[in-house]
Design an enzyme around this catalytic site. Structure first.
Site, PDB file in Angstrom:
ATOM      1  N   GLU A 162      -6.185   4.679  10.548  1.00 18.98           N
ATOM      2  CA  GLU A 162      -7.625   4.787  10.286  1.00 18.98           C
ATOM      3  C   GLU A 162      -8.343   5.603  11.360  1.00 18.98           C
ATOM      4  O   GLU A 162      -9.566   5.551  11.477  1.00 18.98           O
ATOM      5  CB  GLU A 162      -8.236   3.390  10.166  1.00 18.98           C
ATOM      6  CG  GLU A 162      -7.641   2.547   9.027  1.00 18.98           C
ATOM      7  CD  GLU A 162      -8.285   2.818   7.665  1.00 18.98           C
ATOM      8  OE1 GLU A 162      -9.503   3.011   7.602  1.00 18.98           O
ATOM      9  OE2 GLU A 162      -7.547   2.804   6.648  1.00 18.98           O
ATOM     10  N   HIS A 235     -12.337  -2.629  11.047  1.00 17.89           N
ATOM     11  CA  HIS A 235     -11.950  -1.662  12.077  1.00 17.89           C
ATOM     12  C   HIS A 235     -12.301  -2.261  13.441  1.00 17.89           C
ATOM     13  O   HIS A 235     -13.308  -2.972  13.569  1.00 17.89           O
ATOM     14  CB  HIS A 235     -12.724  -0.342  11.924  1.00 17.89           C
ATOM     15  CG  HIS A 235     -12.321   0.478  10.740  1.00 17.89           C
ATOM     16  ND1 HIS A 235     -13.232   1.054   9.880  1.00 17.89           N
ATOM     17  CD2 HIS A 235     -11.102   0.826  10.263  1.00 17.89           C
ATOM     18  CE1 HIS A 235     -12.588   1.729   8.936  1.00 17.89           C
ATOM     19  NE2 HIS A 235     -11.304   1.596   9.140  1.00 17.89           N
ATOM     20  N   CYS A 353     -19.489   4.589  13.397  1.00 17.13           N
ATOM     21  CA  CYS A 353     -18.628   5.026  12.278  1.00 17.13           C
ATOM     22  C   CYS A 353     -18.942   6.456  11.887  1.00 17.13           C
ATOM     23  O   CYS A 353     -18.076   7.190  11.423  1.00 17.13           O
ATOM     24  CB  CYS A 353     -18.863   4.176  11.035  1.00 17.13           C
ATOM     25  SG  CYS A 353     -18.503   2.449  11.226  1.00 17.13           S
TER      26      CYS A 353
END
Ligand code: SUG
Length: 422
Positions: A162, A235, A353
């Site tokens: 990721e 995350h 993000c």
């Protein structure tokens, strides 16, 4: 050569919508079915970028990817009876969350003295799994100077990766060798971690570190706490953020916090670890407020740090009380800067993000990806003119909307001289 941290923000694409595609991402699930406002979303992102430039920080952009991804949709639709989930996945504007684009190891950390980037495969979530070819094209263009950069393809699809959302770097300064911290998840039977998928695999993290030529003595692989994943921290950057020698994290971010802190201090004795205790801000409140999904940045000039937090963080009494104390404590974080990125936040994407950090000399990067005020103005005009005002998830699949979304992106590419990404 002057190495600087540059934040590359994903410009919110014209198909931004709330289809609830991310299991384990509580905000996205909660907003599934809501109307979205792509124009407002992209403008909010631009305000954040400008606010960071006003702090004296270097800023870059990544472009929205071609959506709807008709070829990917056709390839996966079998006999033509398209299911709504697949359709929404083809329309997702998820590439806005640039922290998931790649993992970046700056030049001072790598064996060959170049900055290495590995594009993330994002295989865990179908709607994100088709970002990589177009993201890779952009990275190869932006960081195409092979004297200074090495851009790697994805790690094997068996191992979920990721990108920078599960990677942190601690260093005395951006241009000094750092300690790179890879945080992987593991779904454990009975530990609550099986409720939601763990997206980052340890093997992927190790493959990235090896491709980047990192010094094993300054590279750490740390497990994320399964209860953090179960609480909605899909995350690591939802429960921890690092900058320079400072790590700011929740007490329950890591499976073994004491061992993690000790390993960091052993490698970087000057490290400052600021742990937010559960008793002050619960894990649930940390996920709700996105306190840790902040940009922790070093301000030019006096070298103090600012924490760029989502507006939601200051609306939580527990979080704002804690932030007030943090600033008053006289520690390295001297300032809290709230930003409004609500459209992105409703899909589980906060200020951190939305950006990918790259430490490099801006002169070595394709200037079309670097932002200044004149370019921000140009982007704003294109967005204001061509981005849809509103999208309902039931609109996805509409041919006229598909055409206008594609055309909107085309206008942006033209405005930035990046037609080759069409
Ligand atoms: O992958 N949301 C993204 C949010 C990514 C946040 N990134 C970081 N934490 N670095 C995700 O879950 C929602 C899409 C939808 O449901 O339509 C989404 O993909």
């Amino acid at each position: 050569m002057r190495l600087t941290e540059i934040n590359f923000d994903g410009i919110v694409g014209p198909s931004h919508n709330y289809a609830g595609l991310s299991l384990g991402n509580l905000a996205a699930t909660q907003h599934a079915g809501d109307p979205s406002y792509p124009r407002a979303a992209a403008l909010q992102g631009l305000v954040k970028m400008r606010a960071n430039m006003a702090l004296g920080l270097a800023q870059g952009v990544f472009l929205p990817l071609p959506r709807p991804n008709a070829r990917w949709l056709a390839e996966h639709s079998g006999d033509g009876a398209v299911d709504r989930g697949l359709l929404a996945a083809a329309w997702s504007a998820s590439a806005m969350w640039a922290a998931n684009a790649a993992t970046v190891s700056p030049a001072p950390d790598t064996a060959d003295g170049r900055c290495h980037l590995t594009v993330a495969n994002l295989v865990t979530m179908p709607h994100r799994s088709h970002e990589l070819p177009d993201t890779l094209r952009q990275l190869e263009l932006a960081f195409g100077d092979s004297r200074h950069f090495a851009v790697h393809g994805p790690v094997a699809a068996e191992f979920g990766d990721e990108g920078a959302a599960n990677h942190m770097r601690l260093a005395l300064a951006h241009d000094e060798p750092g300690v790179e911290l890879f945080v992987y998840g593991r779904s454990r039977e009975g530990a609550g971690g099986t409720r939601f998928p763990a997206r980052q695999s340890e093997q992927a993290s190790r493959a990235v570190a090896s491709a980047h030529g990192l010094d094993p003595a300054r590279t750490l692989f740390v497990e994320q706490a399964p209860e953090a994943i179960a609480a909605g921290a899909f995350h690591n950057d939802v429960v921890a953020v690092a900058n320079g020698p400072v790590l700011l994290c929740h007490e329950r971010a890591f499976a073994d916090p004491a061992a993690t802190y000790a390993a960091i201090r052993e490698r970087l004795p000057e490290a400052t670890i600021i742990e937010v205790p559960e008793s002050r801000v619960s894990l649930a409140e940390a996920v709700r407020s996105y306190l840790f999904n902040a940009q922790l940045v070093t301000l030019p000039g006096d070298g103090t740090m600012a924490l760029v937090v989502p507006g939601e963080a200051s609306e939580s009494a527990a979080v704002s009380g804690w932030l007030d104390e943090l600033v008053a404590s006289g520690g390295p974080i001297g300032r809290v800067v709230p930003v409004d990125v609500r459209q992105s936040m409703a899909n589980g994407g906060g200020p951190a993000c939305l950006r990918l950090r790259v430490v490099a000399d801006p002169a070595t990067i394709d200037p079309r990806f670097l932002l200044d005020e004149a370019k921000a103005e140009r982007i704003e005009q294109v967005v204001a003119r061509y981005w849809p005002e509103q999208i309902d998830p039931t609109d996805l699949g509409d041919a006229a909307l598909a055409e206008s979304v594609a055309a909107a992106r085309g206008h942006l590419l033209a405005a930035l001289g990046l037609e080759e990404l069409a």
